[in-house]
Write a protein that holds these residues in place. Sequence first.
Motif, PDB file in Angstrom:
ATOM      1  N   ALA A  15       5.277   2.829  -0.340  1.00  0.00           N
ATOM      2  CA  ALA A  15       6.736   2.670  -0.340  1.00  0.00           C
ATOM      3  C   ALA A  15       7.376   3.574   0.721  1.00  0.00           C
ATOM      4  O   ALA A  15       8.294   3.152   1.440  1.00  0.00           O
ATOM      5  CB  ALA A  15       7.302   2.983  -1.723  1.00  0.00           C
ATOM      6  N   GLN A  16       6.898   4.803   0.859  1.00  0.00           N
ATOM      7  CA  GLN A  16       7.428   5.722   1.869  1.00  0.00           C
ATOM      8  C   GLN A  16       7.169   5.191   3.276  1.00  0.00           C
ATOM      9  O   GLN A  16       8.042   5.250   4.143  1.00  0.00           O
ATOM     10  CB  GLN A  16       6.804   7.109   1.709  1.00  0.00           C
ATOM     11  CG  GLN A  16       7.235   7.837   0.464  1.00  0.00           C
ATOM     12  CD  GLN A  16       6.404   9.083   0.199  1.00  0.00           C
ATOM     13  OE1 GLN A  16       5.354   9.315   0.808  1.00  0.00           O
ATOM     14  NE2 GLN A  16       6.862   9.908  -0.741  1.00  0.00           N
ATOM     15  N   ILE A  33       0.572  -4.229   3.528  1.00  0.00           N
ATOM     16  CA  ILE A  33      -0.161  -2.984   3.738  1.00  0.00           C
ATOM     17  C   ILE A  33      -1.592  -3.371   4.088  1.00  0.00           C
ATOM     18  O   ILE A  33      -2.233  -4.133   3.369  1.00  0.00           O
ATOM     19  CB  ILE A  33      -0.156  -2.102   2.463  1.00  0.00           C
ATOM     20  CG1 ILE A  33       1.261  -1.708   2.063  1.00  0.00           C
ATOM     21  CG2 ILE A  33      -1.055  -0.890   2.642  1.00  0.00           C
ATOM     22  CD1 ILE A  33       1.971  -0.787   3.026  1.00  0.00           C
ATOM     23  N   GLY A  34      -2.090  -2.850   5.208  1.00  0.00           N
ATOM     24  CA  GLY A  34      -3.473  -3.090   5.615  1.00  0.00           C
ATOM     25  C   GLY A  34      -4.369  -1.962   5.146  1.00  0.00           C
ATOM     26  O   GLY A  34      -4.089  -0.792   5.405  1.00  0.00           O
ATOM     27  N   LEU A  35      -5.411  -2.320   4.430  1.00  0.00           N
ATOM     28  CA  LEU A  35      -6.374  -1.353   3.905  1.00  0.00           C
ATOM     29  C   LEU A  35      -7.782  -1.719   4.346  1.00  0.00           C
ATOM     30  O   LEU A  35      -8.086  -2.894   4.563  1.00  0.00           O
ATOM     31  CB  LEU A  35      -6.393  -1.375   2.374  1.00  0.00           C
ATOM     32  CG  LEU A  35      -5.206  -0.851   1.598  1.00  0.00           C
ATOM     33  CD1 LEU A  35      -5.413  -1.117   0.105  1.00  0.00           C
ATOM     34  CD2 LEU A  35      -5.035   0.628   1.833  1.00  0.00           C
ATOM     35  N   ALA A  36      -8.645  -0.723   4.428  1.00  0.00           N
ATOM     36  CA  ALA A  36     -10.069  -0.987   4.615  1.00  0.00           C
ATOM     37  C   ALA A  36     -10.590  -1.664   3.348  1.00  0.00           C
ATOM     38  O   ALA A  36     -10.080  -1.409   2.242  1.00  0.00           O
ATOM     39  CB  ALA A  36     -10.824   0.312   4.861  1.00  0.00           C
ATOM     40  N   HIS A  37     -11.576  -2.528   3.475  1.00  0.00           N
ATOM     41  CA  HIS A  37     -12.119  -3.255   2.319  1.00  0.00           C
ATOM     42  C   HIS A  37     -12.598  -2.287   1.238  1.00  0.00           C
ATOM     43  O   HIS A  37     -12.369  -2.508   0.045  1.00  0.00           O
ATOM     44  CB  HIS A  37     -13.262  -4.173   2.763  1.00  0.00           C
ATOM     45  CG  HIS A  37     -13.702  -5.095   1.681  1.00  0.00           C
ATOM     46  ND1 HIS A  37     -14.727  -4.791   0.814  1.00  0.00           N
ATOM     47  CD2 HIS A  37     -13.234  -6.310   1.301  1.00  0.00           C
ATOM     48  CE1 HIS A  37     -14.883  -5.776  -0.042  1.00  0.00           C
ATOM     49  NE2 HIS A  37     -13.982  -6.705   0.230  1.00  0.00           N
ATOM     50  N   PHE A  38     -13.220  -1.194   1.644  1.00  0.00           N
ATOM     51  CA  PHE A  38     -13.707  -0.195   0.684  1.00  0.00           C
ATOM     52  C   PHE A  38     -12.557   0.344  -0.160  1.00  0.00           C
ATOM     53  O   PHE A  38     -12.670   0.465  -1.384  1.00  0.00           O
ATOM     54  CB  PHE A  38     -14.405   0.957   1.419  1.00  0.00           C
ATOM     55  CG  PHE A  38     -14.793   2.096   0.525  1.00  0.00           C
ATOM     56  CD1 PHE A  38     -15.923   2.017  -0.266  1.00  0.00           C
ATOM     57  CD2 PHE A  38     -14.010   3.248   0.465  1.00  0.00           C
ATOM     58  CE1 PHE A  38     -16.280   3.069  -1.102  1.00  0.00           C
ATOM     59  CE2 PHE A  38     -14.361   4.290  -0.373  1.00  0.00           C
ATOM     60  CZ  PHE A  38     -15.500   4.206  -1.154  1.00  0.00           C
ATOM     61  N   VAL A  51       2.258  -5.606  -4.195  1.00  0.00           N
ATOM     62  CA  VAL A  51       2.291  -4.270  -4.793  1.00  0.00           C
ATOM     63  C   VAL A  51       3.687  -3.665  -4.775  1.00  0.00           C
ATOM     64  O   VAL A  51       3.971  -2.744  -5.536  1.00  0.00           O
ATOM     65  CB  VAL A  51       1.289  -3.327  -4.091  1.00  0.00           C
ATOM     66  CG1 VAL A  51      -0.140  -3.754  -4.383  1.00  0.00           C
ATOM     67  CG2 VAL A  51       1.552  -3.251  -2.607  1.00  0.00           C
ATOM     68  N   LEU A  52       4.529  -4.142  -3.895  1.00  0.00           N
ATOM     69  CA  LEU A  52       5.938  -3.768  -3.814  1.00  0.00           C
ATOM     70  C   LEU A  52       6.698  -5.057  -3.545  1.00  0.00           C
ATOM     71  O   LEU A  52       6.094  -6.036  -3.106  1.00  0.00           O
ATOM     72  CB  LEU A  52       6.167  -2.772  -2.667  1.00  0.00           C
ATOM     73  CG  LEU A  52       5.442  -1.416  -2.757  1.00  0.00           C
ATOM     74  CD1 LEU A  52       5.524  -0.686  -1.427  1.00  0.00           C
ATOM     75  CD2 LEU A  52       6.030  -0.569  -3.871  1.00  0.00           C
ATOM     76  N   PRO A  53       7.999  -5.095  -3.782  1.00  0.00           N
ATOM     77  CA  PRO A  53       8.736  -6.330  -3.497  1.00  0.00           C
ATOM     78  C   PRO A  53       8.521  -6.791  -2.044  1.00  0.00           C
ATOM     79  O   PRO A  53       8.730  -6.033  -1.109  1.00  0.00           O
ATOM     80  CB  PRO A  53      10.195  -5.943  -3.746  1.00  0.00           C
ATOM     81  CG  PRO A  53      10.117  -4.802  -4.714  1.00  0.00           C
ATOM     82  CD  PRO A  53       8.857  -4.062  -4.346  1.00  0.00           C
ATOM     83  N   VAL A  69       1.192  -0.186   7.854  1.00  0.00           N
ATOM     84  CA  VAL A  69       2.219  -1.152   7.488  1.00  0.00           C
ATOM     85  C   VAL A  69       2.084  -2.345   8.420  1.00  0.00           C
ATOM     86  O   VAL A  69       2.015  -2.187   9.639  1.00  0.00           O
ATOM     87  CB  VAL A  69       3.627  -0.527   7.602  1.00  0.00           C
ATOM     88  CG1 VAL A  69       4.705  -1.567   7.342  1.00  0.00           C
ATOM     89  CG2 VAL A  69       3.765   0.649   6.649  1.00  0.00           C
ATOM     90  N   LEU A  70       2.017  -3.537   7.852  1.00  0.00           N
ATOM     91  CA  LEU A  70       1.911  -4.762   8.636  1.00  0.00           C
ATOM     92  C   LEU A  70       3.300  -5.384   8.729  1.00  0.00           C
ATOM     93  O   LEU A  70       4.043  -5.406   7.746  1.00  0.00           O
ATOM     94  CB  LEU A  70       0.946  -5.730   7.964  1.00  0.00           C
ATOM     95  CG  LEU A  70      -0.449  -5.181   7.676  1.00  0.00           C
ATOM     96  CD1 LEU A  70      -1.253  -6.187   6.874  1.00  0.00           C
ATOM     97  CD2 LEU A  70      -1.153  -4.803   8.950  1.00  0.00           C
ATOM     98  N   CYS A  71       3.652  -5.872   9.927  1.00  0.00           N
ATOM     99  CA  CYS A  71       4.970  -6.477  10.081  1.00  0.00           C
ATOM    100  C   CYS A  71       4.890  -7.667  11.032  1.00  0.00           C
ATOM    101  O   CYS A  71       3.830  -7.967  11.569  1.00  0.00           O
ATOM    102  CB  CYS A  71       5.983  -5.452  10.567  1.00  0.00           C
ATOM    103  SG  CYS A  71       5.819  -4.984  12.289  1.00  0.00           S
TER     104      CYS A  71
END
Length: 108
Positions: A15-16, A33-38, A51-53, A69-71
């Motif tokens: 969120a931040q 939000i981009g995360l590593a698969h792990f 996970v957020l609006p 952050v993906l945009c």
Amino acid sequence: MSERAKIAKSLERFAQAVAAHDRENPTHTAYGIGLAHFDLERLGFEEGEEVLPRITIHVDGGVSGNFRVLCDAEHDEGETEVEEEALEAIATRWLPAREGPLRHPHEQ
């Protein structure tokens, strides 16, 4: 730290980061939000989960322990050019050939 605490801390950081992105880039819309698969598996998220609006989780090629952050805009256009130049420079560098035939280390 419990699993719930890890997830809560992650959501707070997401969120931040989205708020900072939106503040610094008012003409771009954050969508994920981009995360590593792990990390996705470790935190118990699912690909595409909201996970957020209006913010969903996506697997990307990032390093574990980090997220981004993906945009809808491309922030790294300049970085792509630098990477291409670096790849070209490496590809044109001359490396001397190894002298003599290749042998297995156990051969005499």
